[in-house]
Design an enzyme around this catalytic site. Structure first.
Site, mmCIF file in Angstrom:
data_model
loop_
_atom_site.group_PDB
_atom_site.id
_atom_site.type_symbol
_atom_site.label_atom_id
_atom_site.label_comp_id
_atom_site.label_asym_id
_atom_site.label_seq_id
_atom_site.Cartn_x
_atom_site.Cartn_y
_atom_site.Cartn_z
ATOM 1 N N PRO C 107 0.818 -1.208 0.000
ATOM 2 C CA PRO C 107 0.000 0.000 0.000
ATOM 3 C C PRO C 107 0.855 1.263 0.000
ATOM 4 O O PRO C 107 1.891 1.294 0.662
ATOM 5 C CB PRO C 107 -0.801 -0.099 1.303
ATOM 6 C CG PRO C 107 -0.783 -1.538 1.660
ATOM 7 C CD PRO C 107 0.490 -2.099 1.118
ATOM 8 N N GLY C 109 2.426 4.478 1.089
ATOM 9 C CA GLY C 109 2.600 5.043 2.413
ATOM 10 C C GLY C 109 2.854 3.995 3.469
ATOM 11 O O GLY C 109 3.067 4.305 4.622
ATOM 12 N N CYS C 110 2.848 2.731 3.076
ATOM 13 C CA CYS C 110 3.095 1.639 4.017
ATOM 14 C C CYS C 110 4.594 1.363 4.025
ATOM 15 O O CYS C 110 5.186 1.139 2.978
ATOM 16 C CB CYS C 110 2.321 0.405 3.563
ATOM 17 S SG CYS C 110 2.557 -1.049 4.584
ATOM 18 N N VAL C 111 5.229 1.417 5.222
ATOM 19 C CA VAL C 111 6.685 1.226 5.261
ATOM 20 C C VAL C 111 7.089 -0.177 5.726
ATOM 21 O O VAL C 111 6.301 -0.875 6.313
ATOM 22 C CB VAL C 111 7.386 2.263 6.159
ATOM 23 C CG1 VAL C 111 7.535 3.576 5.417
ATOM 24 C CG2 VAL C 111 6.606 2.485 7.444
#
Lengths: 98, 123, 111
Positions: C107, C109-111
Site C-alpha cells: 500500500p 505510504g506503508c513502510v
C-alpha cells in the site's frame, strides 16, 4: 500570502495564471521570472497593473546575473537572499507556481 | 490523535497527467497525507484540470493509468476537490467531462481559499 | 530481485516477496505466498484477498489499512470491518501481508 514565480512570462504562463487566481498578497520573481520586472519587456504593462493589487519583489542576484538590474520597473522592490527568507517567514503561507 | 493539531493542507495541481510526473507524485503524497487526519483539499488549475478527464486510456503509451485512483480519494476521506471554472472553460471541459464529483469555483474563490491555508503544496 | 517457484513455473518478486508482475497472480501463487507467511488460507482469508483484488481493479492502488478496514465493514459487515478481525487473519498486518498474498504492491505510504 507569498507567491513565487521562476519562469519568464514570455515562455511560460505561470505568472499570468498566478495573477488570474491569486487574491492579493506578495509576489516574488526569481530566476527567469525577473525579466517580467524589467522595462521594455512585453509584460511591462501587465506587471504595472499587477503592482496595484500585489506588492511585487524581484530577486537582485538573479537580475544581476542576467545583466538586467539597471532596468527594473518602478514600484518593484529588489531583495537579496536575506530578503527572500524574510518574505517566506513573514507570510502565513506560500505557493510556488511551478 | 485528539491532541494533534489539524492544519489546512492544499495541494495545487497545475500540470497535465502524463507529460510530467507531477500529477502522479501529487496523488501519492495526497494519499499519504490522508493518513494523518489533516484538513486536506485539492485544487485543479490550468492544465491540472486534465488530470480529472474521464476515459483516459494509457495502454498504448505504456504508462500506468492512475486516473481511477482519484475515485478512491473519497474512501480516504479526501472530499474537498476544487476545480477552477476559468481553467475548464479555456480547455473546452465541463463538469460532465470529469471522473469525480468536484466543486467548481471561480478564480477569485480559489484565490481566497488559498489564502486560508496553513500549507500550500505545488505540483 | 528474487524468484519463487510455484507449480513448476518461476515468478519474479521483489526483495520483500511482493510479485513484480501483477498479471502473474493466481490462486496457487496466493497459497504459496501465504505458506511462506505461515498463513493457512481459509474462506475468511480468501474473502479479504478477493476484496483487495477487486479494490485494486477498480482504483489501481492497494488501500491503506484504515481505508481497507472501513471498506470491508461497508461491504462485508461491521463484524469483519475491524482491526481485531483483520489482524486475526493477517497477524503482520492486513495491508502488508494480505496485499502480498493478493499479488498487489505494498500500500502507498506503508513502510
Amino acid at each position: 500570502m507569498l507567491h513565487i514565480i521562476n519562469k519568464s512570462p514570455l515562455e511560460n504562463g505561470s505568472l499570468d495564471n498566478c495573477l488570474r487566481v491569486a487574491n492579493g498578497g506578495e509576489i516574488l520573481l526569481i530566476e527567469d521570472a525577473v525579466y517580467a520586472a524589467t522595462k521594455g519587456n512585453a509584460f511591462e504593462s501587465k506587471l504595472g497593473e499587477a503592482a496595484t493589487r500585489f506588492k511585487i519583489y524581484v530577486l537582485q542576484p538573479d537580475l544581476d546575473a542576467r545583466g538586467m538590474s539597471d532596468r527594473i520597473i518602478a514600484g518593484v522592490t529588489a531583495v537579496d537572499y536575506g530578503g527572500f527568507v524574510d518574505l517566506t517567514v513573514n507570510n502565513k503561507n506560500c505557493q510556488s507556481w511551478l | 490523535m485528539s491532541e494533534s493539531v489539524v492544519k489546512k493542507f492544499m495541494f495545487v495541481n497545475r500540470k497535465a497527467p502524463y507529460g510530467t510526473i507531477y500529477a502522479l507524485e501529487s496523488l501519492e503524497v495526497v494519499l499519504i497525507t490522508a493518513a494523518f487526519d489533516q484538513d486536506v483539499s485539492l485544487v485543479f488549475l490550468d492544465d491540472g484540470v486534465f488530470q480529472l478527464k474521464k476515459s483516459q486510456q494509457t495502454k498504448a503509451i505504456e504508462i500506468k493509468n492512475f486516473s481511477p485512483t482519484y475515485r478512491a480519494l473519497d474512501g480516504y476521506d479526501v472530499e474537498k476537490l476544487y476545480v477552477e471554472k476559468e481553467s475548464m472553460d479555456a480547455r473546452g471541459l465541463t463538469e460532465d467531462d470529469l471522473l469525480v464529483d468536484v466543486t467548481v469555483l471561480s478564480s477569485a474563490e480559489i484565490g481566497a481559499l488559498m489564502n486560508e491555508q496553513d500549507v500550500v503544496l505545488s505540483f | 530481485m528474487a524468484n519463487i517457484d510455484v507449480g513448476g513455473k518461476n515468478y519474479e518478486t521483489d526483495e520483500e516477496g511482493y510479485l513484480v508482475n501483477l498479471t502473474d497472480w493466481n490462486a496457487d501463487i496466493a497459497n504459496y505466498i501465504a505458506k511462506t507467511e505461515s498463513i493457512e488460507m481459509s474462506d475468511q482469508h480468501w474473502e479479504v484477498i478477493n476484496f483487495l483484488r477487486e479494490y485494486f481493479e477498480e482504483y489501481q492502488i492497494a488501500p491503506a489499512v484504515r481505508v481497507l478496514t472501513k471498506a470491508i465493514g461497508k461491504k462485508l459487515g461491521a463484524e469483519k470491518g475491524n482491526s481485531e478481525y483483520l489482524y486475526g487473519l493477517f497477524p503482520y498486518g492486513p495491508g502488508k501481508q494480505a496485499c502480498k498474498i493478493a499479488g498487489l504492491p505494498k500500500p502507498t505510504g506503508c513502510v
